[in-house]
Design a protein around this motif. Structure first.
Motif, PDB file in Angstrom:
ATOM      1  N   ILE A 174       0.850  -1.197   0.000  1.00 32.16           N
ATOM      2  CA  ILE A 174       0.000   0.000   0.000  1.00 32.16           C
ATOM      3  C   ILE A 174       0.886   1.248   0.000  1.00 32.16           C
ATOM      4  O   ILE A 174       0.632   2.208  -0.733  1.00 32.16           O
ATOM      5  CB  ILE A 174      -0.950   0.006   1.218  1.00 32.16           C
ATOM      6  N   ALA A 175       1.942   1.227   0.804  1.00 25.27           N
ATOM      7  CA  ALA A 175       2.867   2.372   0.833  1.00 25.27           C
ATOM      8  C   ALA A 175       3.456   2.616  -0.554  1.00 25.27           C
ATOM      9  O   ALA A 175       3.553   3.766  -1.012  1.00 25.27           O
ATOM     10  CB  ALA A 175       3.976   2.131   1.860  1.00 25.27           C
ATOM     11  N   ALA A 176       3.831   1.531  -1.244  1.00 27.20           N
ATOM     12  CA  ALA A 176       4.378   1.664  -2.605  1.00 27.20           C
ATOM     13  C   ALA A 176       3.347   2.305  -3.528  1.00 27.20           C
ATOM     14  O   ALA A 176       3.651   3.238  -4.282  1.00 27.20           O
ATOM     15  CB  ALA A 176       4.790   0.290  -3.139  1.00 27.20           C
ATOM     16  N   ALA A 177       2.102   1.798  -3.451  1.00 26.34           N
ATOM     17  CA  ALA A 177       1.040   2.311  -4.330  1.00 26.34           C
ATOM     18  C   ALA A 177       0.771   3.794  -4.059  1.00 26.34           C
ATOM     19  O   ALA A 177       0.633   4.589  -4.997  1.00 26.34           O
ATOM     20  CB  ALA A 177      -0.240   1.496  -4.129  1.00 26.34           C
ATOM     21  N   LEU A 178       0.716   4.170  -2.790  1.00 25.76           N
ATOM     22  CA  LEU A 178       0.415   5.565  -2.445  1.00 25.76           C
ATOM     23  C   LEU A 178       1.576   6.482  -2.838  1.00 25.76           C
ATOM     24  O   LEU A 178       1.357   7.594  -3.340  1.00 25.76           O
ATOM     25  CB  LEU A 178       0.104   5.695  -0.950  1.00 25.76           C
ATOM     26  N   ALA A 179       2.803   6.013  -2.627  1.00 27.24           N
ATOM     27  CA  ALA A 179       3.968   6.837  -2.986  1.00 27.24           C
ATOM     28  C   ALA A 179       4.044   7.023  -4.501  1.00 27.24           C
ATOM     29  O   ALA A 179       4.236   8.141  -5.000  1.00 27.24           O
ATOM     30  CB  ALA A 179       5.251   6.192  -2.456  1.00 27.24           C
ATOM     31  N   ALA A 180       3.875   5.935  -5.251  1.00 27.36           N
ATOM     32  CA  ALA A 180       3.933   6.035  -6.716  1.00 27.36           C
ATOM     33  C   ALA A 180       2.806   6.937  -7.219  1.00 27.36           C
ATOM     34  O   ALA A 180       3.009   7.797  -8.085  1.00 27.36           O
ATOM     35  CB  ALA A 180       3.833   4.638  -7.344  1.00 27.36           C
ATOM     36  N   SER A 181       1.612   6.769  -6.650  1.00 24.03           N
ATOM     37  CA  SER A 181       0.465   7.571  -7.099  1.00 24.03           C
ATOM     38  C   SER A 181       0.638   9.038  -6.728  1.00 24.03           C
ATOM     39  O   SER A 181       0.157   9.919  -7.445  1.00 24.03           O
ATOM     40  CB  SER A 181      -0.827   7.027  -6.493  1.00 24.03           C
ATOM     41  N   TYR A 192      -4.041  16.434  -3.103  1.00 22.17           N
ATOM     42  CA  TYR A 192      -4.266  14.981  -3.051  1.00 22.17           C
ATOM     43  C   TYR A 192      -2.928  14.247  -3.041  1.00 22.17           C
ATOM     44  O   TYR A 192      -2.729  13.289  -2.277  1.00 22.17           O
ATOM     45  CB  TYR A 192      -5.122  14.555  -4.247  1.00 22.17           C
ATOM     46  N   SER A 193      -2.015  14.717  -3.873  1.00 16.50           N
ATOM     47  CA  SER A 193      -0.688  14.111  -3.951  1.00 16.50           C
ATOM     48  C   SER A 193       0.000  14.129  -2.576  1.00 16.50           C
ATOM     49  O   SER A 193       0.563  13.121  -2.130  1.00 16.50           O
ATOM     50  CB  SER A 193       0.145  14.883  -4.980  1.00 16.50           C
ATOM     51  N   ALA A 194      -0.093  15.260  -1.904  1.00 12.38           N
ATOM     52  CA  ALA A 194       0.546  15.390  -0.586  1.00 12.38           C
ATOM     53  C   ALA A 194      -0.104  14.456   0.434  1.00 12.38           C
ATOM     54  O   ALA A 194       0.578  13.857   1.275  1.00 12.38           O
ATOM     55  CB  ALA A 194       0.467  16.846  -0.111  1.00 12.38           C
ATOM     56  N   ARG A 195      -1.413  14.332   0.326  1.00 15.70           N
ATOM     57  CA  ARG A 195      -2.126  13.423   1.236  1.00 15.70           C
ATOM     58  C   ARG A 195      -1.668  11.988   1.035  1.00 15.70           C
ATOM     59  O   ARG A 195      -1.459  11.233   1.984  1.00 15.70           O
ATOM     60  CB  ARG A 195      -3.626  13.501   0.929  1.00 15.70           C
ATOM     61  N   LEU A 196      -1.551  11.595  -0.227  1.00 15.12           N
ATOM     62  CA  LEU A 196      -1.129  10.224  -0.540  1.00 15.12           C
ATOM     63  C   LEU A 196       0.279   9.969   0.004  1.00 15.12           C
ATOM     64  O   LEU A 196       0.556   8.913   0.584  1.00 15.12           O
ATOM     65  CB  LEU A 196      -1.152   9.984  -2.050  1.00 15.12           C
ATOM     66  N   LEU A 197       1.144  10.952  -0.179  1.00 11.54           N
ATOM     67  CA  LEU A 197       2.530  10.749   0.236  1.00 11.54           C
ATOM     68  C   LEU A 197       2.652  10.680   1.757  1.00 11.54           C
ATOM     69  O   LEU A 197       3.393   9.844   2.295  1.00 11.54           O
ATOM     70  CB  LEU A 197       3.410  11.877  -0.327  1.00 11.54           C
ATOM     71  N   LYS A 198       1.903  11.528   2.430  1.00  8.09           N
ATOM     72  CA  LYS A 198       1.947  11.514   3.892  1.00  8.09           C
ATOM     73  C   LYS A 198       1.488  10.146   4.420  1.00  8.09           C
ATOM     74  O   LYS A 198       2.107   9.548   5.302  1.00  8.09           O
ATOM     75  CB  LYS A 198       1.046  12.638   4.419  1.00  8.09           C
ATOM     76  N   ARG A 199       0.397   9.654   3.827  1.00  4.94           N
ATOM     77  CA  ARG A 199      -0.114   8.354   4.259  1.00  4.94           C
ATOM     78  C   ARG A 199       0.874   7.240   3.917  1.00  4.94           C
ATOM     79  O   ARG A 199       1.065   6.291   4.688  1.00  4.94           O
ATOM     80  CB  ARG A 199      -1.480   8.081   3.610  1.00  4.94           C
ATOM     81  N   ALA A 200       1.502   7.347   2.753  1.00 12.80           N
ATOM     82  CA  ALA A 200       2.481   6.332   2.345  1.00 12.80           C
ATOM     83  C   ALA A 200       3.587   6.207   3.391  1.00 12.80           C
ATOM     84  O   ALA A 200       3.982   5.102   3.764  1.00 12.80           O
ATOM     85  CB  ALA A 200       3.076   6.691   0.981  1.00 12.80           C
ATOM     86  N   ARG A 201       4.064   7.347   3.873  1.00 10.46           N
ATOM     87  CA  ARG A 201       5.141   7.318   4.870  1.00 10.46           C
ATOM     88  C   ARG A 201       4.674   6.658   6.163  1.00 10.46           C
ATOM     89  O   ARG A 201       5.398   5.870   6.774  1.00 10.46           O
ATOM     90  CB  ARG A 201       5.631   8.739   5.168  1.00 10.46           C
ATOM     91  N   MET A 202       3.455   7.020   6.577  1.00 12.95           N
ATOM     92  CA  MET A 202       2.911   6.449   7.819  1.00 12.95           C
ATOM     93  C   MET A 202       2.736   4.938   7.716  1.00 12.95           C
ATOM     94  O   MET A 202       3.093   4.188   8.618  1.00 12.95           O
ATOM     95  CB  MET A 202       1.528   7.044   8.096  1.00 12.95           C
TER      96      MET A 202
END
Ligand SMILES: *[C@@H]1O[C@H](CO)[C@@H](O)[C@H](O)[C@H]1NC(C)=O
Ligand SMILES: *[C@@H]1O[C@H](CO)[C@@H](O)[C@H](O)[C@H]1NC(C)=O
Length: 485
Positions: A174-181, A192-202
């Protein structure tokens, strides 16, 4: 006799050449993306083009007070398996990052929509810190029924991993998918991009800190469907590599370097799919190594090269098989997932080789970037109809394509044609019918033919006739490239 035989060989050769030239990659690209609309779970938007599908599973998660509505059904059933769903989103995002510029603006937008349908769900599946929803739907209840998603009455049980019962593979994917997206949306939707990246890190931190395989906590439900065979080390490194690409933070490079030693590279360098990420890690990392401190090109380059040598048919170390008609084959069901995923890596790696002005040596065979592209193209053309059956393995593309795919929604009449419920058991009549499926799941690529190039077109033969979200995801990128090259 021999003259006639000789003539027919000539005719066949001419036809094969003719059909190679005639593939409409743009049409196939449009359809490959449209397929994701047919797999949608939740409330469908007014822009829905696959209109025989309707809203479904609108209360997923409600029994435990969590909104888990949305996302994708993985294949021909109605379960939401997060592990392969996330991998499919990683690969769709990679397709866009690499080849989005070749798609044309409307297909690029459609791809973004397809990704966001998945990432919106992945955000929901990770909205409670310390938990990751790995699945919705009791897989046995679901698989024992032949029901439209719109009629589903089997238990929609949500299954989660947690600190106490970890699942590092599903979480790190999931982290990979959110970071790539997050990189895909950066130019058009910064918030939206920033939200995805923040969640990816978490989610990555959670995956790394609480290590374990979801096999151990959710084994009875994720197995044998999406059992984790190859462990979670590969997803941790894969997730870190995508986070490195998205953030450029040295932390992730150091993480990749520290953990790559733990990865079994004895034979897995040739593997890539929803379970095993090894070849993908090496191909991705080989383009990230430049500019990193410390500069450490190995084992990424060596193992990516070994991957290429395991795929090229002329290589002395080839480890995949090829059917007489030229299709790449690896053991296991749903073979076209391997043809599309490995071809995608060949294409991406050929671009790294071109940039570095490099060839690969497989023993005394020398492979240049053009050769990798050629092999990837041969797989794409095979799937689109340049094969002994002269059939396309993409539903709705070409004149001849699979008619009886293993897919509940496609094989049962649409709610708009048949509004009464069709229950679990009554659906069986449609499953065993000899008629073609009534609804076209446009763009769906099925598991594909057997090692002798033959295809039974049988609903019961799910290993060959079932489409999945992860067969199409790398295919989207391949088609985008060949549309404009
Ligand atoms: C997950 O379970 C399968 C089937 O029991 C097993 O083969 C595999 O090794 C397990 N994977 C891990 C990481 O424990
Ligand atoms: C596996 O990778 C390690 C470095 O991380 C390297 O020392 C080793 O030689 C590699 N083994 C193979 C078989 O490639």
């Amino acid at each position: 006799m021999s003259l006639i035989h000789g003539l027919s060989v000539l005719v066949v050769a001419a036809m094969a050449t003719g059909s190679v030239a005639s593939h409409n990659y743009g049409d196939a690209l449009t359809k490959s993306i449209m397929f994701y609309e047919g797999q949608r779970s939740g409330k469908l938007p007014p822009t829905q083009r696959i209109t025989w599908r309707k809203d479904s599973a609108l209360r997923d998660g409600f029994e435990i007070g969590v909104d888990l509505v949305g996302g994708y059904y993985d294949a021909g059933d109605n379960v939401k398996f997060t592990f392969p769903m996330a991998f499919s989103m990683t690969m769709l995002a990679w397709s866009v990052l690499e080849f989005g510029q070749s798609m044309g603006s409307s297909e690029l937008q459609r791809s973004l929509d397809a990704i966001q349908w998945g990432t919106d769900y992945l955000l929901k599946a990770t909205s409670i810190p310390g938990f990751v929803f790995a699945q919705v739907g009791d897989p046995y209840g679901d698989h024992n029924c032949w029901e439209r998603p719109e009629d589903m009455d089997t238990p929609r049980t949500p299954y989660a991993v947690s600190k106490q019962f970890p699942g590092s593979e599903v979480s790190a994917e999931i982290a990979a998918a959110l970071a790539a997206s997050s990189m895909v949306f950066r130019p058009t939707n910064r918030g939206y991009s920033a939200r995805l990246l923040k969640r990816a890190r978490m989610v990555f931190e959670f995956a790394d800190k609480y290590r374990g395989s979801y096999n151990d906590s959710l084994g009875p439900w994720v197995c044998p469907f999406y059992c984790d065979f190859s462990g979670y080390q590969d997803e941790l490194i894969w997730g870190a590599a995508w986070l490195l690409r998205a953030t450029k933070a040295p932390f992730y490079w150091n993480y990749v370097l520290a953990n790559i030693k733990n990865l079994d590279n004895s034979s897995s360098f040739s593997e890539f799919g929803w379970d095993t990420k090894h070849a993908g890690i090496n191909v991705l990392a080989s383009r990230l190594i430049k500019g990193q401190t410390p500069y450490v090109p190995e084992p990424f380059i060596t193992n990516a090269d070994k991957f290429v040598c395991s795929v090229l048919p002329e290589s002395p170390t080839v480890s995949v098989s090829y059917s007489p008609g030229g299709l790449l084959i690896k053991p296991g069901g749903s073979n076209l997932q391997r043809a599309t995923a490995l071809s995608f890596l060949l294409l991406v790696y050929s671009r790294s080789m071109s940039r570095d002005n490099r060839v690969i040596r497989c023993g005394n065979v020398v492979a240049n970037p053009a050769r990798l592209v050629q092999v990837a193209r041969s797989q794409v053309d095979y799937i689109l109809g340049s094969n002994p059956m002269k059939m396309s393995y993409m539903v709705g593309y070409g004149d001849k394509f699979p008619q009886k795919i293993h897919h509940r929604g496609s094989s049962l009449p649409s709610v708009s044609q048949h509004s009464q419920r069709i229950d679990c058991v009554s659906g069986g009549t449609y499953f065993s019918s000899n008629n073609p499926n009534p609804n076209l799941l446009t763009g769906a690529v099925v598991g594909g033919p057997d090692i002798k190039d033959s295809y039974a077109d049988s609903r019961a033969d799910f290993a060959h006739s079932e489409p999945t979200t992860y067969i199409n995801a790398p295919f989207v990128g391949l088609l985008a490239y060949f549309k404009s090259h």
